[in-house]
Write a protein that holds these residues in place. Structure first.
Motif, PDB file in Angstrom:
ATOM      1  N   TYR A 218      44.504  49.371  61.776  1.00 54.00           N
ATOM      2  CA  TYR A 218      44.126  48.395  60.755  1.00 54.00           C
ATOM      3  C   TYR A 218      42.615  48.266  60.580  1.00 54.00           C
ATOM      4  O   TYR A 218      42.153  47.424  59.806  1.00 54.00           O
ATOM      5  N   ASP A 219      41.832  49.093  61.235  1.00 48.36           N
ATOM      6  CA  ASP A 219      40.388  49.004  61.100  1.00 48.36           C
ATOM      7  C   ASP A 219      39.990  49.195  59.641  1.00 48.36           C
ATOM      8  O   ASP A 219      40.397  50.158  58.989  1.00 48.36           O
ATOM      9  N   GLY A 220      39.200  48.288  59.105  1.00 49.41           N
ATOM     10  CA  GLY A 220      38.773  48.353  57.718  1.00 49.41           C
ATOM     11  C   GLY A 220      39.719  47.692  56.745  1.00 49.41           C
ATOM     12  O   GLY A 220      39.438  47.620  55.541  1.00 49.41           O
ATOM     13  N   MET A 221      40.847  47.181  57.222  1.00 47.17           N
ATOM     14  CA  MET A 221      41.867  46.595  56.357  1.00 47.17           C
ATOM     15  C   MET A 221      41.585  45.128  56.073  1.00 47.17           C
ATOM     16  O   MET A 221      41.120  44.385  56.937  1.00 47.17           O
ATOM     17  N   GLY A 222      41.873  44.707  54.847  1.00 46.96           N
ATOM     18  CA  GLY A 222      41.835  43.306  54.480  1.00 46.96           C
ATOM     19  C   GLY A 222      43.233  42.807  54.170  1.00 46.96           C
ATOM     20  O   GLY A 222      44.033  43.524  53.559  1.00 46.96           O
ATOM     21  N   VAL A 223      43.537  41.573  54.579  1.00 46.44           N
ATOM     22  CA  VAL A 223      44.893  41.037  54.450  1.00 46.44           C
ATOM     23  C   VAL A 223      44.834  39.550  54.114  1.00 46.44           C
ATOM     24  O   VAL A 223      43.957  38.832  54.607  1.00 46.44           O
ATOM     25  N   ALA A 224      45.767  39.103  53.311  1.00 44.63           N
ATOM     26  CA  ALA A 224      46.015  37.672  53.107  1.00 44.63           C
ATOM     27  C   ALA A 224      47.492  37.420  53.371  1.00 44.63           C
ATOM     28  O   ALA A 224      48.350  38.020  52.714  1.00 44.63           O
TER      29      ALA A 224
ATOM     30  N   LEU B  80      42.831  56.981  44.342  1.00 49.28           N
ATOM     31  CA  LEU B  80      42.275  55.941  45.205  1.00 49.28           C
ATOM     32  C   LEU B  80      42.928  55.961  46.581  1.00 49.28           C
ATOM     33  O   LEU B  80      42.247  55.871  47.609  1.00 49.28           O
ATOM     34  N   LEU B  81      44.245  56.059  46.623  1.00 50.91           N
ATOM     35  CA  LEU B  81      44.951  56.085  47.899  1.00 50.91           C
ATOM     36  C   LEU B  81      44.598  57.327  48.712  1.00 50.91           C
ATOM     37  O   LEU B  81      44.585  57.295  49.944  1.00 50.91           O
ATOM     38  N   ASP B  82      44.303  58.412  48.009  1.00 44.68           N
ATOM     39  CA  ASP B  82      43.967  59.660  48.689  1.00 44.68           C
ATOM     40  C   ASP B  82      42.574  59.613  49.308  1.00 44.68           C
ATOM     41  O   ASP B  82      42.361  60.140  50.401  1.00 44.68           O
ATOM     42  N   ALA B  83      41.626  58.956  48.626  1.00 41.12           N
ATOM     43  CA  ALA B  83      40.240  58.925  49.113  1.00 41.12           C
ATOM     44  C   ALA B  83      39.569  57.632  48.654  1.00 41.12           C
ATOM     45  O   ALA B  83      38.701  57.643  47.775  1.00 41.12           O
ATOM     46  N   PRO B  84      39.928  56.498  49.244  1.00 45.59           N
ATOM     47  CA  PRO B  84      39.427  55.206  48.759  1.00 45.59           C
ATOM     48  C   PRO B  84      37.914  55.051  48.852  1.00 45.59           C
ATOM     49  O   PRO B  84      37.309  54.353  48.035  1.00 45.59           O
ATOM     50  N   TYR B  85      37.309  55.701  49.844  1.00 45.53           N
ATOM     51  CA  TYR B  85      35.868  55.510  50.028  1.00 45.53           C
ATOM     52  C   TYR B  85      35.034  56.405  49.110  1.00 45.53           C
ATOM     53  O   TYR B  85      33.796  56.342  49.146  1.00 45.53           O
ATOM     54  N   ASP B  86      35.703  57.198  48.290  1.00 46.94           N
ATOM     55  CA  ASP B  86      34.991  57.964  47.269  1.00 46.94           C
ATOM     56  C   ASP B  86      34.700  57.121  46.031  1.00 46.94           C
ATOM     57  O   ASP B  86      33.946  57.548  45.155  1.00 46.94           O
TER      58      ASP B  86
ATOM     59  N   LEU C 184      37.651  47.297  45.368  1.00 47.98           N
ATOM     60  CA  LEU C 184      37.983  45.975  45.882  1.00 47.98           C
ATOM     61  C   LEU C 184      38.926  45.206  44.976  1.00 47.98           C
ATOM     62  O   LEU C 184      39.540  44.223  45.401  1.00 47.98           O
ATOM     63  N   LEU C 185      39.077  45.636  43.743  1.00 44.59           N
ATOM     64  CA  LEU C 185      39.950  44.934  42.801  1.00 44.59           C
ATOM     65  C   LEU C 185      41.403  45.391  42.875  1.00 44.59           C
ATOM     66  O   LEU C 185      42.265  44.813  42.212  1.00 44.59           O
ATOM     67  N   ILE C 186      41.689  46.412  43.685  1.00 47.80           N
ATOM     68  CA  ILE C 186      43.058  46.932  43.790  1.00 47.80           C
ATOM     69  C   ILE C 186      43.689  46.438  45.090  1.00 47.80           C
ATOM     70  O   ILE C 186      43.163  46.696  46.186  1.00 47.80           O
ATOM     71  N   VAL C 187      44.798  45.730  44.984  1.00 47.41           N
ATOM     72  CA  VAL C 187      45.482  45.205  46.166  1.00 47.41           C
ATOM     73  C   VAL C 187      46.973  45.493  46.074  1.00 47.41           C
ATOM     74  O   VAL C 187      47.534  45.626  44.990  1.00 47.41           O
TER      75      VAL C 187
ATOM     76  N   VAL D 166      52.544  39.147  51.772  1.00 45.60           N
ATOM     77  CA  VAL D 166      51.354  39.769  52.352  1.00 45.60           C
ATOM     78  C   VAL D 166      50.613  40.499  51.241  1.00 45.60           C
ATOM     79  O   VAL D 166      51.196  41.316  50.527  1.00 45.60           O
ATOM     80  N   VAL D 167      49.338  40.187  51.101  1.00 46.82           N
ATOM     81  CA  VAL D 167      48.462  40.900  50.175  1.00 46.82           C
ATOM     82  C   VAL D 167      47.547  41.780  51.038  1.00 46.82           C
ATOM     83  O   VAL D 167      46.913  41.290  51.971  1.00 46.82           O
ATOM     84  N   VAL D 168      47.503  43.074  50.737  1.00 49.54           N
ATOM     85  CA  VAL D 168      46.826  44.004  51.628  1.00 49.54           C
ATOM     86  C   VAL D 168      45.906  44.934  50.857  1.00 49.54           C
ATOM     87  O   VAL D 168      46.157  45.274  49.694  1.00 49.54           O
ATOM     88  N   GLN D 169      44.844  45.335  51.517  1.00 50.59           N
ATOM     89  CA  GLN D 169      43.941  46.355  50.992  1.00 50.59           C
ATOM     90  C   GLN D 169      43.493  47.196  52.186  1.00 50.59           C
ATOM     91  O   GLN D 169      42.699  46.739  53.006  1.00 50.59           O
ATOM     92  N   PRO D 170      44.017  48.415  52.323  1.00 47.26           N
ATOM     93  CA  PRO D 170      43.730  49.215  53.517  1.00 47.26           C
ATOM     94  C   PRO D 170      42.262  49.582  53.698  1.00 47.26           C
ATOM     95  O   PRO D 170      41.852  49.935  54.810  1.00 47.26           O
ATOM     96  N   TRP D 171      41.458  49.494  52.636  1.00 49.88           N
ATOM     97  CA  TRP D 171      40.083  49.997  52.694  1.00 49.88           C
ATOM     98  C   TRP D 171      39.017  48.923  52.545  1.00 49.88           C
ATOM     99  O   TRP D 171      37.833  49.240  52.489  1.00 49.88           O
ATOM    100  N   GLY D 172      39.383  47.647  52.468  1.00 50.55           N
ATOM    101  CA  GLY D 172      38.347  46.655  52.234  1.00 50.55           C
ATOM    102  C   GLY D 172      38.801  45.223  52.396  1.00 50.55           C
ATOM    103  O   GLY D 172      39.946  44.931  52.707  1.00 50.55           O
ATOM    104  N   TYR D 173      37.862  44.323  52.126  1.00 52.57           N
ATOM    105  CA  TYR D 173      38.056  42.897  52.384  1.00 52.57           C
ATOM    106  C   TYR D 173      38.549  42.124  51.174  1.00 52.57           C
ATOM    107  O   TYR D 173      38.572  40.881  51.179  1.00 52.57           O
ATOM    108  N   GLY D 174      38.971  42.822  50.127  1.00 54.20           N
ATOM    109  CA  GLY D 174      39.363  42.160  48.889  1.00 54.20           C
ATOM    110  C   GLY D 174      40.293  40.969  49.043  1.00 54.20           C
ATOM    111  O   GLY D 174      40.026  39.893  48.491  1.00 54.20           O
ATOM    112  N   PRO D 175      41.421  41.088  49.772  1.00 56.76           N
ATOM    113  CA  PRO D 175      42.354  39.961  49.864  1.00 56.76           C
ATOM    114  C   PRO D 175      41.763  38.719  50.520  1.00 56.76           C
ATOM    115  O   PRO D 175      42.252  37.604  50.290  1.00 56.76           O
TER     116      PRO D 175
END
Length: 317
Positions: A147-153, A180-186, A193-196, A206-215
């Motif tokens: 879960y490193d780098g993941m944001g969750v609500a 985005l799912l293939d390479a989110p940090y590109d 951050l707007l995709i959850v 559960v609202v999740v974003q595997p690559w950032g703090y958006g939720p």
């Protein structure tokens, strides 16, 4: 290794012969630059090292930040370390954080028979016993996942559709989502951050974003929690897990440490939660919000819905 001190000593305290040599040469069993040696050994050493240092200190139940070395062993689930400390005279029933003793805390963990409970010593209340059972089920259901780098609500009482409605989420173009799912940090952060992802689970969503703090952004949490409550987590790769509590659109707690264990100043309930969900930030967030997911799919699988949030300042709104 130098002479009678702890110079050069790092965080590996498992070398019994090396540590005994330091102690024999005059190293202080009561103090080193990282804290009390016995507490450190209870966390990071071996049972032999724990027994060695315990036999040299003036008080095996000396406190550091409100807790004994035995407390550290119990909280970190180091059963043999705990037994070595009790053999050296440590008291399992000495009240410490939030009124809990190491012995009573152990009753809520995976080894409830670790210590013999004296006649007249209080056990768990019914509410505490149920909390311990629920924690074991929840932690087991989620299992281990990255879960490193993941944001969750984690939000109580609303399903995925209602969460999307509150967020005014729109559809995500399929090709864009795949990339985005293939390479989110590109992608630029303002865009990603707007995709959850949003998933209904037992008790809420559960609202999740595997690559950032958006939720976890305040503007997201406030919208999600109108008339209810939620716990947000951002597993910051640089600084650790960051949590927040939002109730009915009002931020009640920020820069919290879900999964960070017990701490001085916590209430009895907070100490129990800290122990039950130590190193389990996502399970902690679910438990706080009253969510009971059957597995980790809401965090690791394909969500019920991927949505794009409206472009607005979620730190101000």
């Amino acid at each position: 290794m130098s002479g009678g001190d702890w110079a050069g000593m790092g965080w590996d305290w498992a070398d019994h012969e090396g540590i005994r040599a330091r102690l024999d040469a005059g190293a202080d069993p009561e103090a080193w630059s990282g804290g009390r040696p016995l507490h450190t050994a209870a966390l990071r050493g071996s049972p032999e090292v724990v027994a060695e240092i315990a036999g040299r200190v003036a008080d095996v139940d000396a406190l550091e930040e409100g807790r004994t070395a035995l407390w550290e062993a119990v909280e970190s689930r180091r059963v043999e370390h705990a037994r070595a400390l009790v053999a050296a005279g440590a008291d399992p029933w000495l009240p410490q954080l939030g009124g809990w003793s190491p012995g009573r805390l152990a009753l809520a963990g995976p080894t409830p028979d670790l210590f013999e409970r004296p006649e007249g010593e209080a056990g768990l209340t019914e509410a505490e016993r149920l909390a311990a059972e629920e924690a074991a089920q929840l932690v087991g259901a989620l299992g281990e996942f990255y879960y490193d780098g993941m944001g969750v609500a984690c939000v109580a009482g609303i399903d995925a559709d209602e969460a999307v409605r509150r967020l005014e989420g729109g559809e995500v173009e399929a090709e864009f989502l795949e990339d985005l799912l293939d390479a989110p940090y590109d992608f630029e952060m303002d865009e990603s951050l707007l995709i959850v992802g949003v998933t209904t689970v037992l008790g809420g969503c559960v609202v999740v974003q595997p690559w950032g703090y958006g939720p976890q952004m305040p503007g997201v949490m406030k919208r999600l929690t109108v008339g209810t409550r939620g716990y947000g987590v951002y597993a910051n790769p640089k600084s650790g897990n960051q949590g927040c509590i939002v109730r009915d659109g009002v931020v009640e707690g920020w820069d919290l440490h879900p999964g960070g264990g017990t701490d001085v100043g916590q209430t009895s309930e907070e100490v129990l939660m800290g122990y039950l969900y130590s190193l389990k930030p996502m399970a902690y967030a679910c438990a706080w919000a009253g969510l009971r997911p059957a597995d980790a799919q809401a965090f690791t699988g394909r969500p019920d819905r991927w949505v794009k949030l409206p472009d607005r300042d979620y730190w101000e709104e």
